[in-house]
Design a protein around this motif. Structure first.
Motif, PDB file in Angstrom:
ATOM      1  N   ASP A  66       0.806  -1.220   0.000  1.00  0.00           N
ATOM      2  CA  ASP A  66       0.000   0.000   0.000  1.00  0.00           C
ATOM      3  C   ASP A  66       0.844   1.278   0.000  1.00  0.00           C
ATOM      4  O   ASP A  66       0.396   2.330   0.420  1.00  0.00           O
ATOM      5  N   PHE A  67       2.079   1.170  -0.487  1.00  0.00           N
ATOM      6  CA  PHE A  67       2.941   2.345  -0.570  1.00  0.00           C
ATOM      7  C   PHE A  67       3.875   2.200  -1.763  1.00  0.00           C
ATOM      8  O   PHE A  67       4.387   1.118  -2.037  1.00  0.00           O
ATOM      9  N   LYS A  68       4.098   3.295  -2.468  1.00  0.00           N
ATOM     10  CA  LYS A  68       4.996   3.292  -3.626  1.00  0.00           C
ATOM     11  C   LYS A  68       6.395   3.701  -3.156  1.00  0.00           C
ATOM     12  O   LYS A  68       6.651   4.871  -2.873  1.00  0.00           O
ATOM     13  N   TYR A  69       7.272   2.725  -3.062  1.00  0.00           N
ATOM     14  CA  TYR A  69       8.637   2.941  -2.578  1.00  0.00           C
ATOM     15  C   TYR A  69       9.551   3.470  -3.673  1.00  0.00           C
ATOM     16  O   TYR A  69       9.318   3.230  -4.860  1.00  0.00           O
ATOM     17  N   SER A  70      10.626   4.097  -3.255  1.00  0.00           N
ATOM     18  CA  SER A  70      11.670   4.517  -4.190  1.00  0.00           C
ATOM     19  C   SER A  70      12.354   3.261  -4.739  1.00  0.00           C
ATOM     20  O   SER A  70      12.370   2.217  -4.080  1.00  0.00           O
ATOM     21  N   PRO A  71      12.909   3.343  -5.931  1.00  0.00           N
ATOM     22  CA  PRO A  71      13.669   2.202  -6.449  1.00  0.00           C
ATOM     23  C   PRO A  71      14.785   1.781  -5.485  1.00  0.00           C
ATOM     24  O   PRO A  71      15.053   0.595  -5.327  1.00  0.00           O
ATOM     25  N   ALA A  72      15.405   2.756  -4.828  1.00  0.00           N
ATOM     26  CA  ALA A  72      16.477   2.441  -3.881  1.00  0.00           C
ATOM     27  C   ALA A  72      15.969   1.533  -2.757  1.00  0.00           C
ATOM     28  O   ALA A  72      16.627   0.552  -2.391  1.00  0.00           O
ATOM     29  N   MET A  73      14.803   1.840  -2.219  1.00  0.00           N
ATOM     30  CA  MET A  73      14.264   1.034  -1.121  1.00  0.00           C
ATOM     31  C   MET A  73      13.803  -0.332  -1.627  1.00  0.00           C
ATOM     32  O   MET A  73      14.044  -1.347  -0.984  1.00  0.00           O
ATOM     33  N   HIS A  90      19.692   6.263  12.490  1.00  0.00           N
ATOM     34  CA  HIS A  90      20.846   7.152  12.672  1.00  0.00           C
ATOM     35  C   HIS A  90      21.159   7.912  11.385  1.00  0.00           C
ATOM     36  O   HIS A  90      21.408   9.109  11.420  1.00  0.00           O
ATOM     37  N   ALA A  91      21.164   7.195  10.258  1.00  0.00           N
ATOM     38  CA  ALA A  91      21.610   7.808   9.001  1.00  0.00           C
ATOM     39  C   ALA A  91      20.955   7.101   7.818  1.00  0.00           C
ATOM     40  O   ALA A  91      21.560   6.228   7.204  1.00  0.00           O
ATOM     41  N   PRO A  92      19.708   7.456   7.488  1.00  0.00           N
ATOM     42  CA  PRO A  92      18.966   6.752   6.437  1.00  0.00           C
ATOM     43  C   PRO A  92      19.705   6.666   5.099  1.00  0.00           C
ATOM     44  O   PRO A  92      19.748   5.605   4.481  1.00  0.00           O
ATOM     45  N   GLU A  93      20.285   7.745   4.673  1.00  0.00           N
ATOM     46  CA  GLU A  93      20.939   7.786   3.362  1.00  0.00           C
ATOM     47  C   GLU A  93      22.181   6.887   3.313  1.00  0.00           C
ATOM     48  O   GLU A  93      22.539   6.385   2.254  1.00  0.00           O
ATOM     49  N   ASP A  94      22.814   6.660   4.456  1.00  0.00           N
ATOM     50  CA  ASP A  94      23.976   5.763   4.494  1.00  0.00           C
ATOM     51  C   ASP A  94      23.560   4.307   4.361  1.00  0.00           C
ATOM     52  O   ASP A  94      24.291   3.494   3.813  1.00  0.00           O
ATOM     53  N   VAL A  95      22.386   3.969   4.878  1.00  0.00           N
ATOM     54  CA  VAL A  95      21.912   2.583   4.845  1.00  0.00           C
ATOM     55  C   VAL A  95      21.237   2.270   3.518  1.00  0.00           C
ATOM     56  O   VAL A  95      21.442   1.198   2.946  1.00  0.00           O
ATOM     57  N   GLY A  98      19.862   6.880  -1.804  1.00  0.00           N
ATOM     58  CA  GLY A  98      18.813   7.162  -2.774  1.00  0.00           C
ATOM     59  C   GLY A  98      17.411   7.027  -2.223  1.00  0.00           C
ATOM     60  O   GLY A  98      16.440   7.220  -2.955  1.00  0.00           O
ATOM     61  N   THR A  99      17.264   6.711  -0.928  1.00  0.00           N
ATOM     62  CA  THR A  99      15.929   6.617  -0.346  1.00  0.00           C
ATOM     63  C   THR A  99      15.218   7.964  -0.503  1.00  0.00           C
ATOM     64  O   THR A  99      15.848   9.015  -0.456  1.00  0.00           O
ATOM     65  N   LYS A 100      13.908   7.918  -0.697  1.00  0.00           N
ATOM     66  CA  LYS A 100      13.163   9.174  -0.808  1.00  0.00           C
ATOM     67  C   LYS A 100      12.628   9.643   0.545  1.00  0.00           C
ATOM     68  O   LYS A 100      11.986  10.673   0.633  1.00  0.00           O
ATOM     69  N   MET A 101      12.937   8.895   1.602  1.00  0.00           N
ATOM     70  CA  MET A 101      12.514   9.300   2.941  1.00  0.00           C
ATOM     71  C   MET A 101      13.260  10.570   3.336  1.00  0.00           C
ATOM     72  O   MET A 101      14.482  10.605   3.343  1.00  0.00           O
ATOM     73  N   ARG A 102      12.513  11.603   3.627  1.00  0.00           N
ATOM     74  CA  ARG A 102      13.106  12.888   3.998  1.00  0.00           C
ATOM     75  C   ARG A 102      13.219  12.991   5.512  1.00  0.00           C
ATOM     76  O   ARG A 102      12.470  13.692   6.186  1.00  0.00           O
ATOM     77  N   PHE A 103      14.138  12.236   6.033  1.00  0.00           N
ATOM     78  CA  PHE A 103      14.418  12.189   7.467  1.00  0.00           C
ATOM     79  C   PHE A 103      15.929  12.173   7.580  1.00  0.00           C
ATOM     80  O   PHE A 103      16.585  11.366   6.929  1.00  0.00           O
ATOM     81  N   TYR A 104      16.477  13.072   8.363  1.00  0.00           N
ATOM     82  CA  TYR A 104      17.925  13.241   8.374  1.00  0.00           C
ATOM     83  C   TYR A 104      18.623  12.479   9.485  1.00  0.00           C
ATOM     84  O   TYR A 104      19.827  12.591   9.638  1.00  0.00           O
ATOM     85  N   GLY A 105      17.884  11.686  10.227  1.00  0.00           N
ATOM     86  CA  GLY A 105      18.496  10.830  11.224  1.00  0.00           C
ATOM     87  C   GLY A 105      18.324  11.331  12.646  1.00  0.00           C
ATOM     88  O   GLY A 105      17.948  12.476  12.894  1.00  0.00           O
TER      89      GLY A 105
END
Length: 123
Positions: A66-73, A90-95, A98-105
């Motif tokens: 029920d959610f459209k994820y980014s290709p990265a995820m 802690h660090a979404p972009e490091d894990v 390319g995630t589209k989650m706009r959370f900086y950790g």
């Protein structure tokens, strides 16, 4: 970037007993203040602006329907273990680059442990 990866490696080596327990009620407050504007959890939760988080621990990243994820995820080939969630929080972009989650950790290990305790209560 290298320092952040070193931090993630050190975190993975820390005894899970040191930070794993957490407090469910404190985690609910963290969820409400940091996550609830995008994510839902509980009996009526569904994907919307972000995926719902019921049963997230043990779930394959990018797998709810029920959610459209980014290709990265979708291509992350990642299981949301508590260790992986801790690193992601802690660090979404490091894990997941390319995630589209706009959370900086989050840098507070206690708040992360509390949040994981809260998420664990919806398994």
């Amino acid at each position: 970037m290298r320092q952040r990866r070193l931090l993630l490696l050190v975190m993975a080596m820390v005894s899970p007993f040191a930070i794993a327990a957490g407090n469910v009620e404190a985690g609910k407050l963290v969820f409400t203040s940091r996550c609830a504007s995008c994510h839902q959890i509980g009996a009526s939760a569904h994907g919307g602006f972000a995926p719902q988080l019921n049963g997230v621990i043990g779930r394959t990243a990018g797998s709810t329907t029920d959610f459209k994820y980014s290709p990265a995820m979708k291509n992350a080939k990642l299981i949301w273990t508590e260790k992986n969630l801790r690193a992601f929080l802690h660090a979404p972009e490091d894990v997941v680059p390319g995630t589209k989650m706009r959370f900086y950790g989050m840098s507070d290990d206690k708040k992360i442990a509390d949040l994981l305790a809260y998420l664990r209560s919806f398994q």
